[in-house]
Write a protein that holds these residues in place. Structure first.
Motif, PDB file in Angstrom:
ATOM      1  N   VAL A   1      24.233   1.403 -14.431  1.00 32.77           N
ATOM      2  CA  VAL A   1      25.013   1.555 -15.669  1.00 32.77           C
ATOM      3  C   VAL A   1      24.675   0.420 -16.649  1.00 32.77           C
ATOM      4  O   VAL A   1      24.505   0.648 -17.846  1.00 32.77           O
ATOM      5  CB  VAL A   1      26.529   1.597 -15.365  1.00 32.77           C
ATOM      6  CG1 VAL A   1      27.345   1.520 -16.645  1.00 32.77           C
ATOM      7  CG2 VAL A   1      26.868   2.850 -14.588  1.00 32.77           C
ATOM      8  N   ARG A   2      24.566  -0.813 -16.138  1.00 32.82           N
ATOM      9  CA  ARG A   2      24.254  -1.961 -16.990  1.00 32.82           C
ATOM     10  C   ARG A   2      22.906  -1.792 -17.670  1.00 32.82           C
ATOM     11  O   ARG A   2      22.773  -1.994 -18.883  1.00 32.82           O
ATOM     12  CB  ARG A   2      24.248  -3.244 -16.153  1.00 32.82           C
ATOM     13  CG  ARG A   2      23.894  -4.497 -16.948  1.00 32.82           C
ATOM     14  CD  ARG A   2      23.639  -5.685 -16.050  1.00 32.82           C
ATOM     15  NE  ARG A   2      22.595  -5.461 -15.072  1.00 32.82           N
ATOM     16  CZ  ARG A   2      21.284  -5.507 -15.329  1.00 32.82           C
ATOM     17  NH1 ARG A   2      20.853  -5.726 -16.547  1.00 32.82           N
ATOM     18  NH2 ARG A   2      20.401  -5.310 -14.369  1.00 32.82           N
ATOM     19  N   ARG A   3      21.917  -1.359 -16.909  1.00 31.93           N
ATOM     20  CA  ARG A   3      20.579  -1.173 -17.484  1.00 31.93           C
ATOM     21  C   ARG A   3      20.567  -0.046 -18.513  1.00 31.93           C
ATOM     22  O   ARG A   3      19.951  -0.164 -19.570  1.00 31.93           O
ATOM     23  CB  ARG A   3      19.568  -0.898 -16.374  1.00 31.93           C
ATOM     24  CG  ARG A   3      19.321  -2.130 -15.493  1.00 31.93           C
ATOM     25  CD  ARG A   3      18.385  -1.836 -14.371  1.00 31.93           C
ATOM     26  NE  ARG A   3      17.045  -1.645 -14.915  1.00 31.93           N
ATOM     27  CZ  ARG A   3      16.054  -1.149 -14.220  1.00 31.93           C
ATOM     28  NH1 ARG A   3      16.222  -0.764 -12.974  1.00 31.93           N
ATOM     29  NH2 ARG A   3      14.862  -1.015 -14.773  1.00 31.93           N
TER      30      ARG A   3
ATOM     31  N   HIS B   1      32.566  -2.683   4.648  1.00 33.82           N
ATOM     32  CA  HIS B   1      32.706  -3.366   3.366  1.00 33.82           C
ATOM     33  C   HIS B   1      31.366  -3.778   2.759  1.00 33.82           C
ATOM     34  O   HIS B   1      31.185  -3.705   1.551  1.00 33.82           O
ATOM     35  CB  HIS B   1      33.605  -4.592   3.512  1.00 33.82           C
ATOM     36  CG  HIS B   1      34.961  -4.267   4.020  1.00 33.82           C
ATOM     37  ND1 HIS B   1      35.858  -3.521   3.295  1.00 33.82           N
ATOM     38  CD2 HIS B   1      35.568  -4.551   5.192  1.00 33.82           C
ATOM     39  CE1 HIS B   1      36.962  -3.371   3.984  1.00 33.82           C
ATOM     40  NE2 HIS B   1      36.817  -3.978   5.147  1.00 33.82           N
ATOM     41  N   PHE B   2      30.434  -4.217   3.585  1.00 32.34           N
ATOM     42  CA  PHE B   2      29.130  -4.645   3.082  1.00 32.34           C
ATOM     43  C   PHE B   2      28.438  -3.525   2.318  1.00 32.34           C
ATOM     44  O   PHE B   2      27.974  -3.707   1.198  1.00 32.34           O
ATOM     45  CB  PHE B   2      28.234  -5.124   4.229  1.00 32.34           C
ATOM     46  CG  PHE B   2      26.811  -5.357   3.796  1.00 32.34           C
ATOM     47  CD1 PHE B   2      26.468  -6.508   3.119  1.00 32.34           C
ATOM     48  CD2 PHE B   2      25.827  -4.403   4.049  1.00 32.34           C
ATOM     49  CE1 PHE B   2      25.149  -6.720   2.706  1.00 32.34           C
ATOM     50  CE2 PHE B   2      24.517  -4.605   3.638  1.00 32.34           C
ATOM     51  CZ  PHE B   2      24.177  -5.766   2.966  1.00 32.34           C
ATOM     52  N   HIS B   3      28.363  -2.332   2.924  1.00 30.84           N
ATOM     53  CA  HIS B   3      27.654  -1.232   2.278  1.00 30.84           C
ATOM     54  C   HIS B   3      28.421  -0.670   1.088  1.00 30.84           C
ATOM     55  O   HIS B   3      27.812  -0.191   0.138  1.00 30.84           O
ATOM     56  CB  HIS B   3      27.312  -0.144   3.302  1.00 30.84           C
ATOM     57  CG  HIS B   3      26.206  -0.552   4.211  1.00 30.84           C
ATOM     58  ND1 HIS B   3      26.430  -1.028   5.477  1.00 30.84           N
ATOM     59  CD2 HIS B   3      24.864  -0.602   4.027  1.00 30.84           C
ATOM     60  CE1 HIS B   3      25.277  -1.341   6.034  1.00 30.84           C
ATOM     61  NE2 HIS B   3      24.313  -1.086   5.182  1.00 30.84           N
ATOM     62  N   VAL B   4      29.734  -0.730   1.112  1.00 31.32           N
ATOM     63  CA  VAL B   4      30.522  -0.306  -0.053  1.00 31.32           C
ATOM     64  C   VAL B   4      30.197  -1.220  -1.236  1.00 31.32           C
ATOM     65  O   VAL B   4      29.925  -0.755  -2.346  1.00 31.32           O
ATOM     66  CB  VAL B   4      32.032  -0.316   0.249  1.00 31.32           C
ATOM     67  CG1 VAL B   4      32.839  -0.116  -1.023  1.00 31.32           C
ATOM     68  CG2 VAL B   4      32.377   0.755   1.266  1.00 31.32           C
TER      69      VAL B   4
ATOM     70  N   ASN C   1      27.450  -2.331  -6.351  1.00 25.88           N
ATOM     71  CA  ASN C   1      26.560  -3.177  -7.143  1.00 25.88           C
ATOM     72  C   ASN C   1      25.345  -2.411  -7.641  1.00 25.88           C
ATOM     73  O   ASN C   1      24.894  -2.603  -8.766  1.00 25.88           O
ATOM     74  CB  ASN C   1      26.118  -4.400  -6.330  1.00 25.88           C
ATOM     75  CG  ASN C   1      27.203  -5.437  -6.246  1.00 25.88           C
ATOM     76  OD1 ASN C   1      28.015  -5.575  -7.147  1.00 25.88           O
ATOM     77  ND2 ASN C   1      27.241  -6.163  -5.148  1.00 25.88           N
ATOM     78  N   LYS C   2      24.819  -1.528  -6.811  1.00 21.80           N
ATOM     79  CA  LYS C   2      23.667  -0.711  -7.213  1.00 21.80           C
ATOM     80  C   LYS C   2      24.047   0.191  -8.389  1.00 21.80           C
ATOM     81  O   LYS C   2      23.307   0.290  -9.370  1.00 21.80           O
ATOM     82  CB  LYS C   2      23.184   0.121  -6.024  1.00 21.80           C
ATOM     83  CG  LYS C   2      21.973   0.970  -6.303  1.00 21.80           C
ATOM     84  CD  LYS C   2      21.554   1.738  -5.065  1.00 21.80           C
ATOM     85  CE  LYS C   2      20.391   2.655  -5.340  1.00 21.80           C
ATOM     86  NZ  LYS C   2      20.025   3.439  -4.150  1.00 21.80           N
TER      87      LYS C   2
END
Length: 124
Positions: free
Chosen positions: A99-101, A85-88, A93-94
């Motif tokens: 996409v946000r930028r 779950h952590f890496h997913v 988020n990455k």
């Protein structure tokens, strides 16, 4: 690590990485363990196990490219299931940040500078 009996110095006795094979569908027991995490380590265990590997339908793995490559080669009929779950969340988020930028740059007409480029712009 273990002490070398002849001269008392410490020597590496095992790889720091081990791969465990667990029965995720049954009782969760350990089926096997090998030293290393390279595709060749996983494939070597699969080649020698008495399990009916052709009956394996799902393989839960972390997001290691080594494990993904080994399973795609050694168990091509199996579906990979990410159980990390952590890496997913980190990967999601990455991608969201990219996409946000890009969207912000498109809407506001700004360039999408790297952090290094941004610092250089403000210091020169």
């Amino acid at each position: 690590m273990a002490p070398e009996p002849r001269n008392g110095t410490w020597e590496l006795a095992a790889d720091q990485w081990h791969t465990g094979f667990v029965d995720a569908n049954g009782n969760g027991g350990l089926l096997g363990q090998v030293e290393g995490r390279a595709p060749s380590d996983v494939l070597a265990w699969l080649a020698t196990t008495p399990l009916q590997c052709t009956q394996i339908r799902y393989v839960p793995v972390d997001m290691s490219t080594s494990y993904r490559a080994a399973i795609r080669t050694g168990l091509p009929q199996a579906t990979l299931v990410v159980d990390d779950h952590f890496h997913v969340a980190r990967h999601a988020n990455k991608m969201l940040n990219i996409v946000r930028r890009r969207t912000t740059a498109t809407l506001r007409g700004r360039e999408d500078l790297t952090e290094k480029q941004f610092r250089q712009m403000w210091t020169h």
